[in-house]
Design a protein around this motif. Structure first.
Motif, short mmCIF file in Angstrom:
data_model
loop_
_atom_site.label_atom_id
_atom_site.label_comp_id
_atom_site.label_asym_id
_atom_site.label_seq_id
_atom_site.Cartn_x
_atom_site.Cartn_y
_atom_site.Cartn_z
N SER A 56 0.85 -1.19 0.00
CA SER A 56 0.00 0.00 0.00
C SER A 56 0.88 1.23 0.00
O SER A 56 1.83 1.32 0.75
CB SER A 56 -0.91 0.00 1.24
N ARG A 74 -6.60 3.20 0.58
CA ARG A 74 -7.27 1.96 0.19
C ARG A 74 -7.77 1.17 1.40
O ARG A 74 -8.91 0.69 1.39
CB ARG A 74 -6.33 1.12 -0.67
N PRO A 75 -6.95 0.97 2.45
CA PRO A 75 -7.47 0.24 3.63
C PRO A 75 -8.70 0.91 4.24
O PRO A 75 -9.62 0.23 4.70
CB PRO A 75 -6.29 0.23 4.60
N SER A 94 -11.65 0.13 2.02
CA SER A 94 -12.03 -1.27 2.21
C SER A 94 -12.82 -1.44 3.50
O SER A 94 -13.78 -2.21 3.56
CB SER A 94 -10.78 -2.17 2.24
N LEU A 107 -16.36 -0.46 3.02
CA LEU A 107 -17.11 -1.46 2.26
C LEU A 107 -17.55 -2.62 3.15
O LEU A 107 -18.51 -3.32 2.85
CB LEU A 107 -16.26 -1.99 1.10
N LYS A 108 -16.79 -2.86 4.24
CA LYS A 108 -17.09 -4.00 5.11
C LYS A 108 -17.98 -3.64 6.29
O LYS A 108 -18.36 -4.51 7.07
CB LYS A 108 -15.78 -4.60 5.65
N LEU A 145 -10.94 -6.40 -5.31
CA LEU A 145 -10.54 -5.00 -5.23
C LEU A 145 -9.15 -4.92 -5.85
O LEU A 145 -8.27 -5.71 -5.49
CB LEU A 145 -10.51 -4.53 -3.78
N LEU A 189 -8.98 2.96 -8.26
CA LEU A 189 -9.31 1.86 -7.36
C LEU A 189 -10.56 1.19 -7.90
O LEU A 189 -11.62 1.81 -7.99
CB LEU A 189 -9.55 2.38 -5.94
N PHE A 249 -13.44 -2.04 -8.41
CA PHE A 249 -14.26 -3.01 -7.69
C PHE A 249 -14.99 -3.83 -8.75
O PHE A 249 -15.67 -3.26 -9.62
CB PHE A 249 -15.24 -2.25 -6.80
N LEU A 283 -12.42 -9.45 -1.77
CA LEU A 283 -13.14 -8.59 -0.85
C LEU A 283 -14.31 -9.35 -0.25
O LEU A 283 -14.93 -10.19 -0.90
CB LEU A 283 -13.65 -7.35 -1.57
N GLN A 284 -14.61 -9.08 1.01
CA GLN A 284 -15.76 -9.69 1.65
C GLN A 284 -17.05 -9.18 1.01
O GLN A 284 -17.20 -8.00 0.75
CB GLN A 284 -15.76 -9.36 3.14
#
Length: 607
Positions: free
Chosen positions: A226, A291-292, A295, A298-299, A327, A382, A384, A409-410
């Motif tokens: 990253s 990015r983290p 993410s 998104l979770k 991702l 980025l 998806f 990705l979950q």
């Protein structure tokens, strides 16, 4: 076939088992290689040097691969993977992580305490499965490796299993032998007082000695790189969105404190920080985040996911059930046809099947809607999308796909289904509606049927090390039993110590069973030594309940090897442990419990 005398058969098996244990501990070869080598050697020995009716043929040596314990473990690994793929435990980990910020020690104690309490009243294997992802998230939040918590989780659940009749399958197996052999039986809480005493001693040792004896193992998998640079992304607030109606505090929106809100677009009006306006449906938030951080958004909740996927639809029907959500990152290539055009003008979703979650540009700060940004050469997108669409970008001349950045990705859209399947699995096993292997297998099938994970992800969850370890352990235990090796050692030691009194006899039986439980698994050791212990109680005029409890507690001392008990195997992967790590921490714990039990036996049982 050249049948050896029974005496030589027994000693030959002793030699094979000793060599196998040495290879496991020394790690001269991989666990998989050693396991396959052991099974092959025992099969060859049984077919060449033992009678065909002795039960050491190839079919018997391979029967461990159909053992209910193995089916249970493999199925529970799939169930756990389903929980991970859907982020089903994310809400629990978010709540725990919030508490960690204020009271880390108390929160950690409560989590381990909950695992211990639940393991007293149900099989501890699904309990470990349930708490592995929780503790993995906690370790990341506290900045320590998962190995610090995984082994204590397994050991505490095993200790809890000592306290009640249903806490461990080992207890039920020994009680079954007692019922069949005598007119006695154990009640639900017969072992509670001595069991809790040993559990308290063991838990104290884990807390005090753990920081020195538990290895600090990092994952051997390469960490995702990253850059730490921020992307420009956007979130649309819909009517049912968790941000709808949120008020700013000190000019900021607390629900988005992990990211930077650069602008709120409401129709033709743009609001800049510090913010004074309550968010409402239809607002578009322009955020800057790494990015983290994106993410993590998104979770968190499905509504966040839908709010970020504002460009076109992204539904379950877009791909086959075997597709994974990915991702990834891609660089706008020099000379790309996308240069000078924004995402909507390009028709990015229509052309590639992927969505742009964010745009990263290092040259300057951008404070406008992501859809209004005209792309430049070198911009990083980025992305998806489903796996097949992300992979297809390798052939796209307008983009340079950064393969190293691609990660699964979950899919939180299936989180509720995953929780339902998991709770049903645990309930069926805990309430004994069906055997645990049937409940676990049904849970694995349910996860796949519900779309919580696909076949490829389920297969990936099956750990070949665990599969081969259990098969080899079963073969070793069966060989020792059929050649009379286990009974020979037990009777020999008992005959030697019987003249020294009852306490010495209890010490000898406990130590022998504790050694064997770490070589041939706790269930095998319990079944082998329960009849011997009852025979000893009759000869030495000792209460059979005392000898049966001695076997139960010793058989539950399965701390020194990963093959001793299935919860050790379950935490071996997440903790990144080696075979010898369990001996380093488990052997001192076993010795402590052995000495404690022998010294306390006269007071606990009135001997």
């Amino acid at each position: 076939m050249w049948a050896l005398p029974e005496f030589f058969q027994m000693w030959a098996v002793f030699a094979i088992v000793a060599v196998g244990v040495y290879l496991y501990v020394s790690e001269r070869f991989s666990i998989e290689t050693t396991s396959v080598g052991l099974i092959f050697t025992l099969m060859l020995f049984g077919n060449l040097f033992t009678p065909s009716d002795q039960g050491l043929d190839s079919a018997s040596m391979l029967s461990g691969f159909a053992a209910p314990a193995l089916i249970t473990i493999m199925a529970l690994l799939v169930v756990g993977q389903g929980l991970f793929q859907t982020g089903a435990l994310e809400s629990m980990t978010v709540a725990i992580n919030k508490a960690l910020d204020h009271k880390p020690r108390r929160t950690l104690t409560l989590v381990f305490g909950a695992a211990f309490a639940v393991s007293m009243f149900m099989n501890n294997t699904p309990v470990v499965v349930m708490f592995i992802p929780v503790l993995a998230a906690m370790s990341g939040k506290m900045g320590v490796t998962a190995s610090r918590y995984m082994m204590p989780l397994s050991f505490l659940c095993i200790l809890a299993g000592m306290t009640t009749l249903i806490g461990s399958s080992t207890n039920l197996l020994v009680n079954d032998v007692l019922v069949r052999t005598t007119d006695l039986s154990l009640s639900f809480f017969t072992q509670f007082v001595p069991g809790m005493t040993l559990a308290a001693i063991g838990a104290t040792f884990i807390v005090i000695a753990g920081p020195w004896l538990i290895p600090d193992r990092e994952s051997e998998e390469p960490a995702l790189q990253s850059t730490g640079q921020q992307y420009i992304a956007q979130i649309r607030v819909t009517a049912d969105h968790p941000l709808d109606g949120v008020e700013p505090v000190a000019g900021l929106y607390r629900q988005l404190r992990e990211v930077t809100v650069r602008m709120v677009q409401r129709g033709e009006t743009a609001f800049l920080p510090p913010f004074e306006e309550n968010l409402q449906s239809g607002d578009v938030l322009i955020i800057a985040a790494t990015r983290p951080q994106l993410s993590a958004l998104l979770k968190t909740r499905p509504q966040y996911l839908h709010g970020m996927l504002d460009i076109g639809a992204f539904s379950d029907g877009d791909a086959s059930p075997d597709s994974s959500i990915m991702l990834s990152e891609a660089v706008v290539a020099p000379g790309s046809r996308m240069i000078g055009r924004n995402i909507e003008q390009i028709g990015f979703r229509r052309q590639t099947g992927c969505l742009v979650l964010g745009i990263q540009r290092r040259s300057r700060m951008i404070r406008k809607r992501m859809l209004d940004i005209r792309l430049e050469a070198g911009d990083i997108l980025l992305l998806f999308g489903y796996e097949k669409d992300i992979s297809a970008l390798r052939q796209n001349r307008d983009l340079i796909l950064l393969d190293w950045s691609t990660a699964e990705l979950q899919d939180i859209r299936k989180a509720k289904l995953a929780r339902i399947v998991f709770v049903a699995t645990i309930a069926l096993a805990a309430l004994s509606f069906v055997p645990i292997e049937i409940a676990a297998l049904g849970g694995a099938i349910g996860m796949i049927a519900a779309g919580c994970l696909n076949i490829r992800q389920a297969v990936r969850a099956l750990d070949m090390r665990i599969f081969l370890l259990i098969g080899a352990a079963f073969a070793m235990g069966l060989a020792l039993e059929r050649t009379g090796g286990a009974e020979f050692i037990g009777n020999s030691v008992v005959s030697a110590v019987l003249p020294f009194g009852t306490q010495a006899l209890i010490a000898a039986v406990f130590l022998i069973v504790a050694i064997f439980t770490n070589i041939i698994s706790n269930s095998a050791a319990a079944l082998l030594f329960a009849p011997i212990a009852l025979s000893i109680s009759e000869k030495a005029d000792i209460d059979p309940i005392v000898m049966v409890l001695t076997v139960i507690f010793a058989a539950n001392c399965s701390f020194a090897t990963p093959i001793a008990y299935q919860t050790n195997l379950l935490v071996m992967g997440p903790g990144h442990y080696r075979f010898g790590d369990f001996a380093r921490f488990g052997v001192p714990l076993i010795l402590l419990l052995w000495v404690s039990y022998v010294l306390l036996a006269p007071y606990l049982f009135g001997l």
